[in-house]
Scaffold this active site. Structure first.
Site, PDB file in Angstrom:
ATOM      1  N   ASP A 176      -9.001  -5.804  -4.738  1.00  0.00           N
ATOM      2  CA  ASP A 176      -8.571  -4.695  -3.888  1.00  0.00           C
ATOM      3  C   ASP A 176      -9.416  -3.464  -4.209  1.00  0.00           C
ATOM      4  O   ASP A 176      -9.267  -2.869  -5.268  1.00  0.00           O
ATOM      5  CB  ASP A 176      -7.079  -4.428  -4.162  1.00  0.00           C
ATOM      6  CG  ASP A 176      -6.493  -3.337  -3.278  1.00  0.00           C
ATOM      7  OD1 ASP A 176      -7.263  -2.500  -2.770  1.00  0.00           O
ATOM      8  OD2 ASP A 176      -5.257  -3.317  -3.112  1.00  0.00           O
ATOM      9  N   SER A 192       0.857  -1.195   0.000  1.00  0.00           N
ATOM     10  CA  SER A 192       0.000   0.000   0.000  1.00  0.00           C
ATOM     11  C   SER A 192       0.894   1.247   0.000  1.00  0.00           C
ATOM     12  O   SER A 192       1.733   1.390  -0.887  1.00  0.00           O
ATOM     13  CB  SER A 192      -0.954  -0.046   1.201  1.00  0.00           C
ATOM     14  OG  SER A 192      -1.986   0.889   1.041  1.00  0.00           O
ATOM     15  N   ASP A 226     -15.610 -19.660  -9.988  1.00  0.00           N
ATOM     16  CA  ASP A 226     -15.058 -19.862  -8.639  1.00  0.00           C
ATOM     17  C   ASP A 226     -15.253 -18.637  -7.754  1.00  0.00           C
ATOM     18  O   ASP A 226     -14.638 -18.525  -6.686  1.00  0.00           O
ATOM     19  CB  ASP A 226     -13.560 -20.201  -8.738  1.00  0.00           C
ATOM     20  CG  ASP A 226     -12.778 -19.123  -9.482  1.00  0.00           C
ATOM     21  OD1 ASP A 226     -13.396 -18.169  -9.984  1.00  0.00           O
ATOM     22  OD2 ASP A 226     -11.539 -19.241  -9.553  1.00  0.00           O
ATOM     23  N   HIS A 270      -6.916  -6.038  -0.348  1.00  0.00           N
ATOM     24  CA  HIS A 270      -5.837  -5.071  -0.247  1.00  0.00           C
ATOM     25  C   HIS A 270      -4.667  -5.625   0.585  1.00  0.00           C
ATOM     26  O   HIS A 270      -4.814  -5.816   1.790  1.00  0.00           O
ATOM     27  CB  HIS A 270      -6.379  -3.787   0.378  1.00  0.00           C
ATOM     28  CG  HIS A 270      -5.407  -2.661   0.392  1.00  0.00           C
ATOM     29  ND1 HIS A 270      -4.816  -2.179  -0.758  1.00  0.00           N
ATOM     30  CD2 HIS A 270      -4.909  -1.913   1.406  1.00  0.00           C
ATOM     31  CE1 HIS A 270      -4.007  -1.188  -0.446  1.00  0.00           C
ATOM     32  NE2 HIS A 270      -4.039  -1.007   0.859  1.00  0.00           N
TER      33      HIS A 270
HETATM   34 CA   LIG Z   1     -13.552 -17.094 -12.258  1.00  0.00          CA
END
Ligand SMILES: [Ca+2]
Length: 507
Positions: free
Chosen positions: A393, A180, A259, A433
């Site tokens: 993020d 970050s 997924d 993040h």
């Molecule tokens: Ca996927």
């Protein structure tokens, strides 16, 4: 019994301190460092709970035997850093500097523990001020300079001298680990102090910082902050579950597998119109809300139509950090930046817009932006740069790490095959993040933080992978991530992408 034994151990340690213990305490009188005051020296033979410096947390823990040195170093007439060096008994000869987060001001104790447990002499500082706030920058450009680039330099300069004094020999190689704002600090170090580190690990970097601050404010304005409750475009936080589900419906399969992860947010051309109210379905979105989403999922452009900042990353809506910019309150970071750095004390969030973005960029006197693409000095001295960024993020989109990679490649005139020699960037599908994930089952442990799920092989640990690269000349091809139960997933280095073909492969 345990208590009695523990007490006995402590009494014995006080009565008969070990040679390491005695040597550690001797630093109190022997350390002579420029512009530096030693605040404290202590030795911790067993895992200890420590009282911390600063205002961010009250306690921290050690997990290996180490000597702790706390110090303050002046960086100018009107600024200075507060820092700690953790010097493990079992030292493998390596130095590590760690960075900060947000608007700085907090020593990252968990990473001091992480680094020292990996046998690095590890140094971290408060980034030149206390607390996660821009207030100390007010009328003090020297404090801002520490935040922009100087704190990591000074903590490393002094930290390396402490290492030499304690171990009686200099460090072999020096590393940097940060995420970050820490990712930005690492990038800045490679740009401005190319000799400081042999290896820089920069996670989810807050680079192009002035545009990032502005983008954060604009995200919030798109939904009507700070008067969100009366704004027709306001999207209450619970409605984001609907948006997240629609995004997955449209884009989850693009990487070949359903997924719950959008492995390549760039490939997702989100059409929020699918959620428009039509009198039949509930819940649904109004035209104004759909309009806000179109802006949120589009890049931010400057006054001449030039690209300023990538779009909000599709697939990051389930993150607990979503509220950082999209709660309906105007975010603290752009507000404080306007008040204390741009010096607009009559700042009014309800009129925030392009004019403020121009002001933030044009008043950047300390180069906090951190967006030069010239890493030639760092490359020339043999430095290695390893970036990573999660695709889920919501605070700093992974698009900025791609943009920086491309900027460096273009600035230095290098194709990806040559970039590989010194700069590798790993995209981590589904990671929030810096670490963590917005939902279960995601592979996000890559050694960036201390975790029981870290494997001790370099193929799945960014720090060990960096050591192999710097010291063994073995560059990481991919990083294998793990979830809490140890299931693996391969994370690809940009510009390759992770797709499903019976297993995850990089193409
Ligand atoms: Ca996927």
């Amino acid at each position: 019994m345990d208590f009695a034994l523990n007490l006995l151990t402590q009494v014995l340690a006080l009565t008969f301190p070990s040679p390491a213990h005695q040597h550690c305490l001797s630093l109190r009188s022997s350390l002579q460092l420029e512009n530096t005051t030693i605040l404290g020296v202590s030795y911790h033979a067993s895992p200890s709970k420590l009282k911390t410096l600063g205002v961010c947390q009250s306690a921290a823990g050690t997990s290996v035997p180490l000597c702790r040195v706390q110090f303050q170093t002046r960086t100018s007439e009107s600024s200075g850093i507060t820092a700690e060096a953790w010097l493990p008994d079992e030292w493998h000869g390596r130095f590590m500097a760690i960075g900060n987060g947000g608007l700085g001001g907090c020593i990252d104790y968990s990473q001091l523990d992480h680094g020292s447990a990996l046998h690095f002499a590890t140094v971290g500082s408060n980034n030149g001020h206390d607390g996660d706030t821009a207030l100390p920058f007010f009328n003090n450009p020297e404090v801002l300079t520490d935040f922009s680039h100087r704190s990591i330099h000074v903590q490393s300069l002094i930290g390396k001298q402490i290492v030499q004094a304690y171990y009686g020999r200099p460090h072999s190689k020096s590393y940097y680990l940060g995420c970050s704002t820490g990712g930005r600090q690492g990038t800045q170090s490679a740009l401005k102090y190319p000799d400081e580190f042999d290896g820089v690990i920069a996670g989810a970097p807050a680079i192009d910082f002035t545009h990032l601050i502005h983008w954060t404010g604009m995200l919030s304005r798109y939904i009507g902050a700070p008067d969100a409750s009366s704004s027709p475009a306001f999207i209450p936080l619970d409605l984001w579950q609907l948006i997240a589900a629609e995004l997955l419906r449209q884009c989850d399969a693009l990487d070949g597998v359903l997924d719950g992860i959008i492995a390549d947010p760039d490939a997702c051309d989100f059409r929020p119109e699918a959620l428009l109210c039509d009198g039949k379905k509930e819940p649904c979105l109004t035209q104004a809300q759909v309009g806000a989403l179109r802006k949120i999922y589009s890049p931010l452009y400057g006054p001449e139509g030039e690209m300023w900042y990538p779009r909000f990353s599709p697939g990051s809506e389930k993150s607990p950090l979503l509220s950082f910019a999209l709660s309906g309150q105007f975010p603290a970071y752009p507000e404080e930046w306007m008040k204390y750095v741009v010096l607009n004390t009559s700042f009014d969030a309800s009129t925030y817009g392009l004019k403020d973005g121009i002001l933030i960029a044009s008043t950047d006197i300390t180069d906090v932006a951190t967006f030069s693409g010239d890493l030639s000095a760092f490359r020339g001295r043999g430095g290695k740069f390893l970036a990573f960024h999660g695709t889920a993020d919501p605070i700093i989109p992974s698009g900025i790490s791609k943009r920086y990679y491309d900027l460096v490649a273009r600035t230095m005139g290098m194709p990806a095959t040559s970039m590989d020699e010194f700069y590798r960037f790993f995209v981590v599908p589904g990671m929030d993040h810096c670490s963590g994930a917005a939902f279960d089952g995601v592979h996000h442990h890559i050694g960036q933080v201390k975790s029981g799920a870290n494997a001790n092989e370099s193929s799945s640990h960014v720090v060990l992978a960096m050591v192999d690269w710097v010291e063994g000349g073995v560059a990481p091809e991919e990083i294998v991530g793990r979830d809490e139960v140890g299931t693996k997933r391969r994370h690809c280095r940009y510009p390759r992408r992770s797709v499903w073909d019976g297993e995850f492969i990089c193409v």
